[in-house]
Every structure is written in structure tokens, then in C-alpha cells.
Scaffold this motif. Structure first.
Motif, PDB file in Angstrom:
ATOM      1  N   VAL A   1      22.509  47.087 -24.448  1.00 60.77           N
ATOM      2  CA  VAL A   1      21.618  47.329 -25.592  1.00 60.77           C
ATOM      3  C   VAL A   1      21.854  46.298 -26.691  1.00 60.77           C
ATOM      4  N   SER A   2      23.125  46.028 -26.985  1.00 61.05           N
ATOM      5  CA  SER A   2      23.444  45.054 -28.039  1.00 61.05           C
ATOM      6  C   SER A   2      22.979  43.649 -27.660  1.00 61.05           C
ATOM      7  N   ARG A   3      23.065  43.323 -26.367  1.00 59.69           N
ATOM      8  CA  ARG A   3      22.692  41.979 -25.927  1.00 59.69           C
ATOM      9  C   ARG A   3      21.183  41.774 -25.917  1.00 59.69           C
ATOM     10  N   PHE A   4      20.434  42.721 -25.362  1.00 55.03           N
ATOM     11  CA  PHE A   4      19.004  42.505 -25.153  1.00 55.03           C
ATOM     12  C   PHE A   4      18.133  43.022 -26.299  1.00 55.03           C
ATOM     13  N   LEU A   5      18.608  44.005 -27.051  1.00 60.02           N
ATOM     14  CA  LEU A   5      17.815  44.524 -28.161  1.00 60.02           C
ATOM     15  C   LEU A   5      18.226  43.927 -29.507  1.00 60.02           C
ATOM     16  N   LEU A   6      19.519  43.666 -29.670  1.00 61.70           N
ATOM     17  CA  LEU A   6      20.012  43.142 -30.943  1.00 61.70           C
ATOM     18  C   LEU A   6      20.343  41.666 -30.892  1.00 61.70           C
ATOM     19  N   GLY A   7      20.370  41.082 -29.695  1.00 67.48           N
ATOM     20  CA  GLY A   7      20.649  39.659 -29.559  1.00 67.48           C
ATOM     21  C   GLY A   7      22.095  39.276 -29.775  1.00 67.48           C
ATOM     22  N   GLU A   8      23.002  40.230 -29.686  1.00 66.68           N
ATOM     23  CA  GLU A   8      24.422  39.917 -29.854  1.00 66.68           C
ATOM     24  C   GLU A   8      24.975  39.295 -28.579  1.00 66.68           C
ATOM     25  N   SER A   9      25.968  38.431 -28.756  1.00 67.74           N
ATOM     26  CA  SER A   9      26.631  37.800 -27.611  1.00 67.74           C
ATOM     27  C   SER A   9      28.084  38.254 -27.563  1.00 67.74           C
ATOM     28  N   PHE A  10      28.649  38.257 -26.360  1.00 69.63           N
ATOM     29  CA  PHE A  10      30.010  38.719 -26.153  1.00 69.63           C
ATOM     30  C   PHE A  10      30.779  37.693 -25.329  1.00 69.63           C
ATOM     31  N   PRO A  11      32.098  37.664 -25.452  1.00 68.62           N
ATOM     32  CA  PRO A  11      32.892  36.757 -24.612  1.00 68.62           C
ATOM     33  C   PRO A  11      32.823  37.159 -23.150  1.00 68.62           C
ATOM     34  N   LEU A  12      33.187  36.234 -22.287  1.00 72.38           N
ATOM     35  CA  LEU A  12      33.109  36.469 -20.846  1.00 72.38           C
ATOM     36  C   LEU A  12      33.955  37.666 -20.410  1.00 72.38           C
ATOM     37  N   SER A  13      35.099  37.864 -21.071  1.00 70.37           N
ATOM     38  CA  SER A  13      35.990  38.963 -20.685  1.00 70.37           C
ATOM     39  C   SER A  13      35.314  40.330 -20.842  1.00 70.37           C
ATOM     40  N   VAL A  14      34.415  40.451 -21.824  1.00 69.49           N
ATOM     41  CA  VAL A  14      33.695  41.711 -22.023  1.00 69.49           C
ATOM     42  C   VAL A  14      32.750  41.971 -20.855  1.00 69.49           C
ATOM     43  N   TYR A  15      32.017  40.928 -20.451  1.00 69.54           N
ATOM     44  CA  TYR A  15      31.092  41.097 -19.329  1.00 69.54           C
ATOM     45  C   TYR A  15      31.841  41.398 -18.029  1.00 69.54           C
ATOM     46  N   LEU A  16      32.994  40.760 -17.831  1.00 73.20           N
ATOM     47  CA  LEU A  16      33.782  41.001 -16.621  1.00 73.20           C
ATOM     48  C   LEU A  16      34.315  42.434 -16.581  1.00 73.20           C
TER      49      LEU A  16
END
Length: 390
Positions: free
Chosen positions: A204-219
Motif C-alpha cells: 500500500v505504501s509503495r503503490f498508493l503513497l509512492g514510498e520506497s523501501f530498502p531491498l532488505s524490507v522487500y526480501l
């Protein structure tokens, strides 16, 4: 108790202090009854006993000539730091104990709520009414607390309730969806799926708010999604309504947190009162929908059936699940006032573990090894996610 210090430290401090005081102004005279320190006697001893060791704490200037006066204060005898620093250490230790009590109370109340909630839903499968009663009980408790001044009445205005409204809508949907889920599947399964909430938060934060996260979060999302999927596929009593209810609850609570962060910045309302206001507004939103979906006729018929099957203790089950629902949420919001979001996230992960384990033991829920492995992987992923976002 007295403590020993070396002669040189005391003599130097007294010498400097006396010489500066007597030299600062000719108009200052020693009072005839003031004590005199005989340093000649001090030199005959290897040490002097005083109440606490002395140290120079500050140098001040007084008089017209602005000559310095050295002030001697005491350290604690068994410390190498000032008394103020020792008090600060004690206050930090007291704060940690307070947070520990909050966490233990939060987990304990949540476990009790889930047990009674599941007992009520097994005997009385009306999740919309059950959700409404939980909010109504908490709202009534807080209104009484405000009226009797047990708790401080929050100072709110129209703008406060306006910003709280979308938070309350999301909270209402999440609460009802979770209750519907637990009415259809085991408590442990609902909480395993709800441990996937961080995945919804990132998406939700990535696609609706446009926030980005470090790779470790996605992993860290890989074990969360994989563990939840493994548990769902191997669940013996899988129910699609129960599964979708837990998933909707995840999405709703993520939106609630986002709306809360955006709308409540700068609002001076304590965690306890904030949740109380949230419960009141959610109750107003939920009540007409509960009546429309289930209705008084269904509630009355189901109530008579539950009383005939369970007995008078069923009333206690309903009261207990309503009271403990409010209490555990209230304590969680109070603890959020004292700790960082990261610590709260870790505590929430540990809370799910306690609920899953206790519900499996109490309700004798059959669990396959592969199902338990999926749950462990999902919970581990949630912990890794909280660490990655630190």
C-alpha cells in the motif's frame, strides 16, 4: 554511613574555597560563631571521614571583582558519577520495567480476549453483533471514566473528529473482518494470516503513497508471504470466508495506521483517550450496518439457543470478550505512547505467537507439522521485516 577520602582532595578544595571567600571583599567578615577548619590537624591524619566524597561541581563569580567561588558537592560513595546521573539511570530502569509491564499486560489481555471471543462465536455465530458489543462496552467504560474523572476528559474539536473519521472507518472494517474470520476458522489460523500485515503495509505504501523501501524490507516479505501461503494450503479446516476476512482485516488495519499517522500529527490526545474516541466513532459507524446485516430477530433467536446450550455462563463469556477487547487495545495504545514503532512492532509479533500457541492448546486445534512450519516462517518474516525497517 560515612566514607573515606584522601586528605589532598579535601584540603585542596577547602583551601581554595576559604582563600577565595575571604579575599573576595574586605567588607565580608567571618561570623564569630562560624566553625573553623584546622588544617594542621588534618595533616596529622592519613585520611578524613566525611559523609560523602567531595568534588568540584561548579565555579561561580560573585562580588564586584567577579572572583570565582568554587562550590564543592558530593558524589555517591559507590559511584563514579554525580547523583543526578545516578537518578537518571534509575529513571531509565523504572521506564523499562513500566514498558515490560505494559507488554505483559497487553499480551495477557489479548490471549484472554481471543479465547472468550472464540467461545462466544462458537455458541453464538453473529460476528457483527459481537463486534458491536465490544465497541459498545469499551465506549461505556470510557464515558463512565470521564464522568467520574477517573480518566482525564480529552479536549477535542470538530477538526479532531474530522481527521479521526477515516481512521474509525478503517478500524471498523478491520475489527468486523477479523471477527468474521474467527467465526469461520481457528483462532490460530486467523492470526497466522494476520501476521502477513507487513506485506500489505509495504504494498500500500509503495503503490498508493509512492514510498520506497530498502531491498532488505522487500526480501523480508518473501518468508511472510510464503509462510502464510503454506499455512493456508495445509490448514485442515480451511474456509474461504475466514481466510478473506483475515486478509481484509490486514488491509483495513494498514489503512487505519496510514490515516492515523497522516491525520493525527500534532494532536495532543493521549493514547488511552485516542483509542476511546476511536471506539466511540467506530460504534456509531458500525451499529446501523450490524442491524442491517444480521438484525434483532436473528440475534434474539440465537441468544435463546446459546443460553439453552451453554447456560448462564454464556452471558459472562459475552461480557468478558467485550471488556477484554477494549482493555487490550487500550493498553496497546498506552504502550505506543512510551515506545518506538519498531519496539511496538516486535511486541506485536510476540503477541501473535502467544495467541497462536495458547489457542492451539486450549481449543485442541489439530496442527500438521507442515502447517506449523508455515506459521513459524511467517512469524520469522514479520520479525525480519521489523528489523529491516529499523
Amino acid at each position: 554511613m560515612s566514607f573515606t577520602i584522601k586528605q589532598s582532595a579535601l584540603a585542596t578544595c577547602i583551601d581554595v574555597s576559604n582563600s577565595l571567600v575571604y579575599k573576595r571583599s574586605p567588607s565580608i567578615r567571618r561570623h564569630p560563631f562560624s566553625p573553623v577548619l584546622n588544617l594542621q590537624n588534618i595533616t596529622k591524619r592519613t585520611n578524613v571521614l566525611v559523609s560523602k566524597p567531595l568534588h568540584i561541581s561548579s565555579v561561580e563569580s560573585i562580588g564586584k571583582e567577579k572572583k570565582p567561588v568554587i562550590q564543592c558537592n558530593a558524589y555517591e560513595a559507590d559511584k563514579s558519577e554525580p547523583i543526578e546521573a545516578a537518578e537518571q539511570v534509575k529513571s531509565e530502569a523504572a521506564k523499562r520495567v513500566k514498558i515490560g509491564i505494559y507488554f505483559a499486560t497487553w499480551w495477557g489481555l489479548n490471549v484472554v480476549f481471543n479465547i472468550y471471543n472464540k467461545k462466544v462465536l462458537n455458541a453464538y455465530p453473529y460476528p457483527w453483533l459481537t463486534s458491536t458489543l465490544s465497541l459498545a462496552c469499551g465506549s461505556l467504560m470510557m464515558l463512565i471514566s470521564w464522568a467520574t474523572r477517573i480518566a482525564e476528559t480529552p479536549k477535542t474539536d470538530f477538526e479532531f473528529w474530522k481527521t479521526l473519521f477515516p481512521v474509525a472507518v478503517a478500524h471498523t472494517i478491520g475489527h468486523v473482518a477479523a471477527t468474521v474470520s474467527m467465526s469461520k476458522v481457528a483462532v490460530s489460523f486467523t492470526h497466522i494470516i494476520k501476521s502477513g500485515e507487513p506485506a500489505f503495509s509495504v504494498l500500500v505504501s509503495r503503490f498508493l503513497l509512492g514510498e520506497s523501501f530498502p531491498l532488505s524490507v522487500y526480501l523480508s516479505l518473501i518468508p511472510i508471504i510464503g509462510g502464510c501461503a503454506l499455512s493456508a494450503l495445509t490448514e485442515l479446516n480451511f474456509n474461504m470466508t475466514g481466510f478473506m476476512g483475515a486478509m481484509i482485516s490486514n488491509l483495513a488495519f494498514v489503512l487505519r495506521n496510514i490515516f492515523s499517522k497522516k491525520g493525527m500529527k500534532g494532536k495532543s490526545v493521549s493514547g488511552m483517550n485516542y483509542y476511546a474516541c476511536l471506539s466511540l466513532l467506530s460504534l456509531v459507524i458500525l451499529t446501523p450496518f450490524a442491524i442491517a446485516v444480521e438484525g434483532p430477530q436473528m440475534w434474539a433467536a440465537g441468544w435463546e439457543t446459546a443460553l439453552s446450550q451453554i447456560g448462564p455462563q454464556f452471558i459472562w463469556w459475552v461480557a468478558a470478550q467485550s471488556i477484554f477487547y477494549h482493555l487490550y487495545n487500550q493498553v496497546s495504545y498506552m504502550s505506543l505512547d512510551e515506545i518506538s514503532p519498531l519496539t511496538f512492532s516486535v511486541g506485536n509479533t510476540m503477541k501473535r505467537i502467544s495467541v497462536i500457541v495458547s489457542s492451539i492448546i486450549i481449543f485442541h486445534t489439530p496442527v500438521q507439522p507442515i502447517n506449523a512450519l508455515g506459521a513459524a516462517i511467517a512469524i520469522l518474516g514479520t520479525f525480519l521485516y521489523s528489523q529491516a525497517k529499523a
